[in-house]
Scaffold this motif. Structure first.
Motif, mmCIF file in Angstrom:
data_model
loop_
_atom_site.group_PDB
_atom_site.id
_atom_site.type_symbol
_atom_site.label_atom_id
_atom_site.label_comp_id
_atom_site.label_asym_id
_atom_site.label_seq_id
_atom_site.Cartn_x
_atom_site.Cartn_y
_atom_site.Cartn_z
ATOM 1 N N GLN A 143 3.526 4.147 -4.834
ATOM 2 C CA GLN A 143 3.049 5.688 -5.021
ATOM 3 C C GLN A 143 1.948 5.225 -5.925
ATOM 4 O O GLN A 143 0.780 6.036 -4.984
ATOM 5 C CB GLN A 143 3.242 5.623 -6.062
ATOM 6 C CG GLN A 143 2.964 7.248 -6.136
ATOM 7 C CD GLN A 143 3.811 8.416 -6.060
ATOM 8 O OE1 GLN A 143 5.286 8.161 -5.433
ATOM 9 N NE2 GLN A 143 3.224 9.371 -5.434
ATOM 10 N N VAL A 196 -2.271 9.535 -1.708
ATOM 11 C CA VAL A 196 -0.784 8.135 -1.724
ATOM 12 C C VAL A 196 -0.874 8.111 -0.288
ATOM 13 O O VAL A 196 -1.363 8.425 0.652
ATOM 14 C CB VAL A 196 0.643 8.892 -1.589
ATOM 15 C CG1 VAL A 196 1.549 7.711 -0.840
ATOM 16 C CG2 VAL A 196 1.052 9.394 -3.027
ATOM 17 N N PHE A 197 -1.096 6.362 -0.139
ATOM 18 C CA PHE A 197 -1.629 6.493 1.711
ATOM 19 C C PHE A 197 -0.677 6.841 2.570
ATOM 20 O O PHE A 197 0.428 6.836 1.685
ATOM 21 C CB PHE A 197 -1.590 4.764 1.694
ATOM 22 C CG PHE A 197 -1.795 4.184 2.722
ATOM 23 C CD1 PHE A 197 -3.531 4.204 3.401
ATOM 24 C CD2 PHE A 197 -1.249 3.816 3.583
ATOM 25 C CE1 PHE A 197 -3.763 3.586 4.656
ATOM 26 C CE2 PHE A 197 -0.969 3.029 5.157
ATOM 27 C CZ PHE A 197 -3.025 3.202 5.249
ATOM 28 N N ALA A 198 -0.904 7.227 3.621
ATOM 29 C CA ALA A 198 0.049 7.138 4.863
ATOM 30 C C ALA A 198 -0.117 7.059 5.953
ATOM 31 O O ALA A 198 -1.565 8.205 5.675
ATOM 32 C CB ALA A 198 0.423 9.259 3.962
ATOM 33 N N TRP A 199 0.165 6.139 7.458
ATOM 34 C CA TRP A 199 -0.854 6.804 8.690
ATOM 35 C C TRP A 199 -0.927 8.140 8.720
ATOM 36 O O TRP A 199 -1.601 7.858 10.266
ATOM 37 C CB TRP A 199 0.707 6.042 8.940
ATOM 38 C CG TRP A 199 0.994 4.221 8.861
ATOM 39 C CD1 TRP A 199 1.242 3.606 8.257
ATOM 40 C CD2 TRP A 199 -0.783 3.551 8.665
ATOM 41 N NE1 TRP A 199 1.053 2.851 7.950
ATOM 42 C CE2 TRP A 199 -0.346 2.305 8.795
ATOM 43 C CE3 TRP A 199 -1.467 3.932 9.767
ATOM 44 C CZ2 TRP A 199 -0.560 1.286 8.639
ATOM 45 C CZ3 TRP A 199 -2.238 2.771 10.192
ATOM 46 C CH2 TRP A 199 -2.535 1.543 9.749
ATOM 47 N N VAL A 253 0.741 -1.375 0.214
ATOM 48 C CA VAL A 253 -0.137 0.016 -0.310
ATOM 49 C C VAL A 253 0.992 1.491 0.071
ATOM 50 O O VAL A 253 0.367 2.517 -0.279
ATOM 51 C CB VAL A 253 -0.699 0.258 1.221
ATOM 52 C CG1 VAL A 253 -0.257 0.363 2.735
ATOM 53 C CG2 VAL A 253 -2.048 0.903 1.454
ATOM 54 N N LEU A 279 -7.294 4.113 1.845
ATOM 55 C CA LEU A 279 -7.591 3.238 1.153
ATOM 56 C C LEU A 279 -7.883 3.409 -0.534
ATOM 57 O O LEU A 279 -8.000 3.178 -1.546
ATOM 58 C CB LEU A 279 -7.860 1.683 1.585
ATOM 59 C CG LEU A 279 -7.117 0.817 1.811
ATOM 60 C CD1 LEU A 279 -7.557 0.033 2.541
ATOM 61 C CD2 LEU A 279 -5.524 0.614 1.281
ATOM 62 N N GLY A 291 -9.419 6.263 -0.946
ATOM 63 C CA GLY A 291 -9.279 7.890 -1.920
ATOM 64 C C GLY A 291 -8.369 7.516 -2.624
ATOM 65 O O GLY A 291 -7.669 6.391 -3.225
ATOM 66 N N ASN A 292 -7.680 9.261 -3.144
ATOM 67 C CA ASN A 292 -6.940 9.015 -4.469
ATOM 68 C C ASN A 292 -5.922 10.093 -4.449
ATOM 69 O O ASN A 292 -4.871 9.059 -4.797
ATOM 70 C CB ASN A 292 -8.093 10.282 -5.385
ATOM 71 C CG ASN A 292 -8.938 9.236 -6.005
ATOM 72 O OD1 ASN A 292 -9.682 8.389 -6.443
ATOM 73 N ND2 ASN A 292 -9.802 10.851 -5.870
ATOM 74 N N ARG A 318 -7.601 -1.064 -4.884
ATOM 75 C CA ARG A 318 -9.418 -0.296 -5.461
ATOM 76 C C ARG A 318 -9.331 -1.235 -6.458
ATOM 77 O O ARG A 318 -10.127 -2.104 -6.247
ATOM 78 C CB ARG A 318 -8.910 0.950 -5.297
ATOM 79 C CG ARG A 318 -9.250 1.322 -4.388
ATOM 80 C CD ARG A 318 -9.996 2.977 -4.936
ATOM 81 N NE ARG A 318 -9.443 3.969 -5.305
ATOM 82 C CZ ARG A 318 -7.895 4.930 -4.577
ATOM 83 N NH1 ARG A 318 -7.307 3.825 -3.430
ATOM 84 N NH2 ARG A 318 -6.853 5.203 -5.669
#
Lengths: 263, 263
Positions: free
Chosen positions: A170, B256-259, A167, B251, B253-254, A177
């Motif tokens: 980039q 980049v995944f970020a904590w 995940v 997850l 959304g558009n 998805r």
């Protein structure tokens, strides 16, 4: 949704010595623990097995099947080792796996037909790269299915892995998805209820704490389950994730929901 | 996916006294706490408001909006109280809601047009019963949409609630799956990206421990998110569930995944 333990990674330092010494006990201990945690199958991830691959896979399959009736997945790029594993198999074996890569089509896929076993097909380009979006994944699925129809066993033996990526890549969220939409689309696309598999641990590869990994797994797993995923490969020792999988199975199953089935 | 706090339940013993005394402070304290926990909107669940309904809803809307800019949902069966709430509203109000029940069509739906606000439509039969399967839910959706087109505001103001039921009901698991497929099917069925809402707390009504409720919520929520749900009503003080919602948003959304976006 069936759970496949990805924990038997023979390349891991803790198991590497045992395979070199052909000592089954540490492997068998791990397999029994995985079964107790709820594994429905065991992935034998042996690495490339470039030295004595056949002997080692023979040893691994026998070691596992001596203590467990669970199906085993023969997870190596070494086609000769896969053959040795299929010959050693006395219960249920699944080839893991093939793709459009020429070597896999030529040497791995025909083994599924010869031994009449299930085989996992990865949605990868012939050069091994991950397709960039849903549409290209589905195009690859059609090519893969056509190749399978030419050289594989009956179509019911095909299991498709749309390939989860970390995940943190980039485009990681987009890939996650896309994998969901591909899992939902495949049965209609191929015209039969093709089974699908995903490797959940791939999603959390990278810099996450254990807590973050579990949270990501527990969040993405229900999406996979709702999408109709057949088989989930995961770290079976992530007890929280396994519990989420059980709730998913109860929610998406046909029976009445009951906590007794879950905990 | 936006989160709506379902915690402002005025029928609850702890708040009942404050509304009888028209004391805004306990309500405002709860609203500020809900906002701090991540609520994007506040459901004002006032109960039937059969006595002095207009005065009480006026008081409630003003009490909330004096301390918060979040949209408020006017959640009562009392059409006159809804009108009073809409008149008191100085920010954003949403009517919660109407259905094919004749009284709702006649008295509640026209308020959405008169005040040009969003309104939630429940997929219920005219007698208030829950449809038994996906197909009947979708049939109700078409009837509801047609009724909305006759007496409601512009179609973009419609939000559909497919009605979650307790998972412990005989067919609870089936209902939960039906709700997912209905959420996915509605935009195509109605021909525009209609927004959807689900009340997660309904799922866990009944005999579950807090831990079980959280586990069920954390498992079903990602299924709703992956299905494309727009608005989720939930107990905003279930911090674990809210965190799962944030992971879902990251997850699906558009970006980049970020904590950093999650915790």
């Amino acid at each position: 949704m069936k759970l496949i333990a990805d924990n038997l990674q023979v390349t891991h330092y803790s198991l590497k010595k045992t395979i070199d010494a052909l000592d089954p006990l540490p492997i068998q201990k791990l397999v029994k623990k995985a079964e107790a945690q709820g594994a429905d199958a065991i992935d034998i991830n042996s690495g490339p097995l470039s030295r004595n691959g056949e002997e080692k896979m023979d040893f691994l399959v026998k070691a596992v099947q001596d203590v467990s009736d669970l199906p085993v997945l023969l997870d190596t790029v070494n086609a000769r080792a896969i053959r040795a594993g299929l010959q050693a198999n006395r219960k249920t074996a699944i080839i893991n796996g093939f793709s459009l890569e020429p070597d896999k089509l030529k040497n791995v896929l025909p083994l599924a037909k010869e031994f009449n076993v299930d085989i996992i097909g990865y949605l990868l380009y012939p050069n091994g790269h991950v397709p960039p979006d849903s549409e290209s994944r589905l195009n690859v699925a059609v090519d893969l299915y056509n190749a399978f129809l030419k050289c594989g066993p009956a179509k019911e033996h095909l299991i498709i892995d749309p390939v989860l990526v970390p995940v943190m890549w980039q485009q990681g969220g987009q890939h996650a998805r896309d994998v969901l939409s591909v899992i939902q689309a495949l049965p209609d696309l191929l015209g039969f209820p093709v089974r699908t598999i995903a490797a959940l641990s791939n999603l959390t590869t990278g810099h996450h704490s254990r807590k973050q990994k579990i949270l990501l797994e527990q969040t993405y797993l229900p999406m996979l389950a709702a999408g109709g995923l057949s088989l989930l490969m995961l770290n079976i020792f992530h007890a929280e994730t396994v519990q989420t999988a059980r709730v998913c199975t109860s929610l998406t199953g046909n029976g009445v929901f009951a906590w007794n089935d879950v905990t």
